[in-house]
Design a protein around this motif. Structure first.
Motif, short mmCIF file in Angstrom:
data_model
loop_
_atom_site.label_atom_id
_atom_site.label_comp_id
_atom_site.label_asym_id
_atom_site.label_seq_id
_atom_site.Cartn_x
_atom_site.Cartn_y
_atom_site.Cartn_z
N ARG A 10 0.83 -1.21 0.00
CA ARG A 10 0.00 0.00 0.00
C ARG A 10 0.87 1.26 0.00
O ARG A 10 0.55 2.24 -0.66
CB ARG A 10 -0.96 -0.02 1.17
N LEU A 11 1.97 1.23 0.76
CA LEU A 11 2.86 2.39 0.77
C LEU A 11 3.52 2.61 -0.59
O LEU A 11 3.67 3.73 -1.04
CB LEU A 11 3.92 2.24 1.86
N ALA A 14 0.88 4.16 -2.80
CA ALA A 14 0.68 5.57 -2.47
C ALA A 14 1.84 6.42 -2.98
O ALA A 14 1.64 7.51 -3.51
CB ALA A 14 0.53 5.72 -0.95
N GLY A 18 1.18 8.96 -5.81
CA GLY A 18 1.30 10.30 -5.24
C GLY A 18 2.56 10.99 -5.70
O GLY A 18 2.58 11.73 -6.67
N TRP A 74 -7.55 3.92 -7.65
CA TRP A 74 -6.85 3.60 -6.41
C TRP A 74 -7.01 4.71 -5.38
O TRP A 74 -7.22 4.47 -4.20
CB TRP A 74 -5.37 3.33 -6.67
N LYS A 75 -6.93 5.96 -5.85
CA LYS A 75 -7.03 7.10 -4.92
C LYS A 75 -8.41 7.16 -4.25
O LYS A 75 -8.51 7.65 -3.13
CB LYS A 75 -6.72 8.40 -5.65
N ALA A 78 -8.08 4.87 -1.21
CA ALA A 78 -6.90 5.06 -0.38
C ALA A 78 -7.29 5.55 1.02
O ALA A 78 -8.22 6.35 1.17
CB ALA A 78 -5.94 6.05 -1.03
N GLU A 80 -6.70 7.68 4.55
CA GLU A 80 -6.32 9.08 4.75
C GLU A 80 -4.80 9.25 4.81
O GLU A 80 -4.24 10.17 4.21
CB GLU A 80 -6.95 9.62 6.03
N GLU A 82 -2.55 7.37 3.45
CA GLU A 82 -1.98 7.13 2.12
C GLU A 82 -2.22 8.34 1.22
O GLU A 82 -1.36 8.71 0.42
CB GLU A 82 -2.60 5.89 1.49
N SER A 83 -3.35 8.98 1.36
CA SER A 83 -3.66 10.17 0.56
C SER A 83 -2.80 11.36 0.96
O SER A 83 -2.67 12.31 0.20
CB SER A 83 -5.13 10.53 0.70
N ILE A 85 0.36 11.40 1.29
CA ILE A 85 1.63 11.42 0.56
C ILE A 85 1.47 12.44 -0.57
O ILE A 85 0.49 12.40 -1.30
CB ILE A 85 1.98 10.02 0.02
N ASP A 87 1.13 14.77 -3.72
CA ASP A 87 0.81 14.52 -5.12
C ASP A 87 2.04 14.82 -5.97
O ASP A 87 2.80 15.72 -5.68
CB ASP A 87 -0.35 15.42 -5.54
#
Length: 125
Positions: A10-11, A14, A18, A74-75, A78, A80, A82-83, A85, A87
């Motif tokens: 997941r990281l 992201a 991102g 994916w976003k 995602a 919070e 992860e979001s 990270i 953009d």
């Protein structure tokens, strides 16, 4: 799900969607490793295809199952954290760094990049 594979996945997703600003990320695993499907799904990847007898190892041919995700989808799912990270559009910034061991610990200014540039063999693109 036990272990750290799904968290790491997941990281990476992201970071890719991102900071690096990627549109699509894909991955695959040998089809005879069914637990990897759980890791792929936990990372937010969807199954796409099975590539039959793709490669040979350990004396036999193996199928590979592929998975992918695209940034907009994916976003939406995602978490919070992860979001949070940054953009990719905002990832370039000026960086000041001290270089230890140089005369007077010289300060270097550089422009950080969102992704390294690929150079082929011997530096040729």
């Amino acid at each position: 799900m036990a272990g750290h594979g799904h968290e790491a996945g997941r990281l990476l997703m992201a970071f890719g969607f991102g900071r690096l600003g990627l549109h699509r990320i894909w991955a695959g695993h040998r089809s005879d490793h069914p637990r990897m499907a759980d890791v792929m799904h936990a990372a937010g990847l969807r199954r796409e295809a099975m590539l039959r007898r793709l490669f040979r190892t350990q004396g036999c041919r193996h199928d590979v199952t592929t998975y992918a995700a695209v940034a907009p989808e994916w976003k939406l799912q995602a978490a919070e954290a992860e979001s949070a990270i940054p953009d990719g559009a905002h990832a370039s910034r000026d960086v000041t760094e001290r270089v230890p061991g140089t005369p007077a610990d010289r300060v270097v200014r550089a422009r950080a990049r969102t992704a390294p540039q690929y150079s082929g063999p011997e530096g040729n693109p």
